[in-house]
Design a protein around this motif. Sequence first.
Motif, mmCIF file in Angstrom:
data_model
loop_
_atom_site.group_PDB
_atom_site.id
_atom_site.type_symbol
_atom_site.label_atom_id
_atom_site.label_comp_id
_atom_site.label_asym_id
_atom_site.label_seq_id
_atom_site.Cartn_x
_atom_site.Cartn_y
_atom_site.Cartn_z
ATOM 1 N N ALA A 45 0.820 -1.213 0.000
ATOM 2 C CA ALA A 45 0.000 0.000 0.000
ATOM 3 C C ALA A 45 0.854 1.265 0.000
ATOM 4 C CB ALA A 45 -0.934 0.004 1.200
ATOM 5 N N ALA A 46 1.990 1.172 0.635
ATOM 6 C CA ALA A 46 2.846 2.348 0.724
ATOM 7 C C ALA A 46 3.853 2.392 -0.418
ATOM 8 C CB ALA A 46 3.581 2.374 2.056
ATOM 9 N N THR A 74 -0.462 5.746 4.397
ATOM 10 C CA THR A 74 -1.021 4.401 4.395
ATOM 11 C C THR A 74 -1.610 4.040 5.748
ATOM 12 O OG1 THR A 74 0.575 3.691 2.746
ATOM 13 C CG2 THR A 74 -0.500 1.974 4.041
ATOM 14 N N SER B 92 -0.557 8.734 -4.017
ATOM 15 C CA SER B 92 -1.862 8.076 -4.035
ATOM 16 C C SER B 92 -2.966 9.044 -4.426
ATOM 17 C CB SER B 92 -2.184 7.517 -2.668
ATOM 18 O OG SER B 92 -2.537 8.555 -1.795
#
Lengths: 204, 204
Positions: A45-46, A74, B92
């Motif tokens: 995710a990071a 995250t 993101s």
Amino acid sequence: MEPVQPEETGLAAEASEAPDGEVLGKMIRDARKVKGLTLEEAARAAAIGRSTLSKIENNQTRPSFEIIRRLMQTLELETPQLFVQSAQTSISGRRDYTLSGQGEHQETTTYDHELLCTELTSKRMLPYISTIKARDVTEYDSWVRHRGEEFMYVISGDLVLYTEHYRPLAMTAGDSVYYDSGMGHGCVSTSTQDAKVLWVSLEI
Amino acid sequence: MEPVQPEETGLAAEASEAPDGEVLGKMIRDARKVKGLTLEEAARAAAIGRSTLSKIENNQTRPSFEIIRRLMQTLELETPQLFVQSAQTSISGRRDYTLSGQGEHQETTTYDHELLCTELTSKRMLPYISTIKARDVTEYDSWVRHRGEEFMYVISGDLVLYTEHYRPLAMTAGDSVYYDSGMGHGCVSTSTQDAKVLWVSLEI
DNA sequence: GGTAAAAGTTTCCTAAAGGAACATTGCGGC
DNA sequence: GCCGCAATGTTCCTTTAGGAAACTTTTACC
């Protein structure tokens, strides 16, 4: 040099050891556990490597600002949290915050986690206070799940604890419960105001 | 000769350019200028190398978290400032703060600087609002000095602007002044409450 | 203009960050 | 018990951060 607390070596041992990272790593691991993520998941995710995250959590590296920033997002860590912790053992000695029981905090979608006792790095149990927002959508299609056990005490408000294997449990201020956190679980505030809950999580 | 991926692990490609660092470097340079420090002075204070700081300000490196933390303390930057700026161009895409005129802020001994328009990276003028604390000791033995020019507008409160070459200038809400900031200068609030001042600084 | 001093930049090199692959540990079922 | 799977830890290797010093640019002063 001042008569500082003998505990740590004042401002000397700068970054040599890891008095600083010790806190940083622990905090990141705590945050990851709270979210119930594995190393792999969190790292993905990071957008960083598994091993890198492992090293960071174990204070075997001095991560770049960029990496920390990604992790922060995250894990949805509040920014001051990181810096307060860092400042604690700052080389210059300024801003030596003593948190003494006051927690720092961190916000997720429906919960507002406030990690407690973050100044203590070598604890196995992870205590935090969460504010469960009032009637904030019931999306227990995805259970919270993290290997270990958990104790929960309702400080204020009314809520229902949904679990994977048991019937929903209505709880109110003063109630408490203990369960295997590997079992999917989730809370929903049932009154018109936020519920405040103390959790103590024990990762295995 | 394999059809190798130019960027290695797919999603890490974001950091290739420096849309992120662009902001970070500019902000750090701004903060340093506001404090009127040279590269040498700032680097010394933060216990890092002069060249390192130069590279950071010019986004030629991806500094470690530790380094940034030290700079943050030295330049007395507020922590959210750094992260908000970073988040702005986050990989993101989440948390895309638009500051639109609201500034972030930073606190020094007697001033409380609130940088404005920080989302704009390529600006030569540096505007910020400062709160000059009421009668907070008069220590103009050390002038503030930074190559360039400055415009100052008193938003509220009463203060005296001391300068190296002119007589002290008593000012009140609505007054303004323009001067060479290379000339030593400093403000003291003369009423019982904090004074609020808008500065626009132009580094040469 | 010229010249000296200071501020900033770039180069070079060492130590270390970060990622891929491998090793280990822990927990389940059979 | 043994085996297998999943999570975490460790090793190795490539890239790069960070600092010393050389170099370039800017500023000040005559």
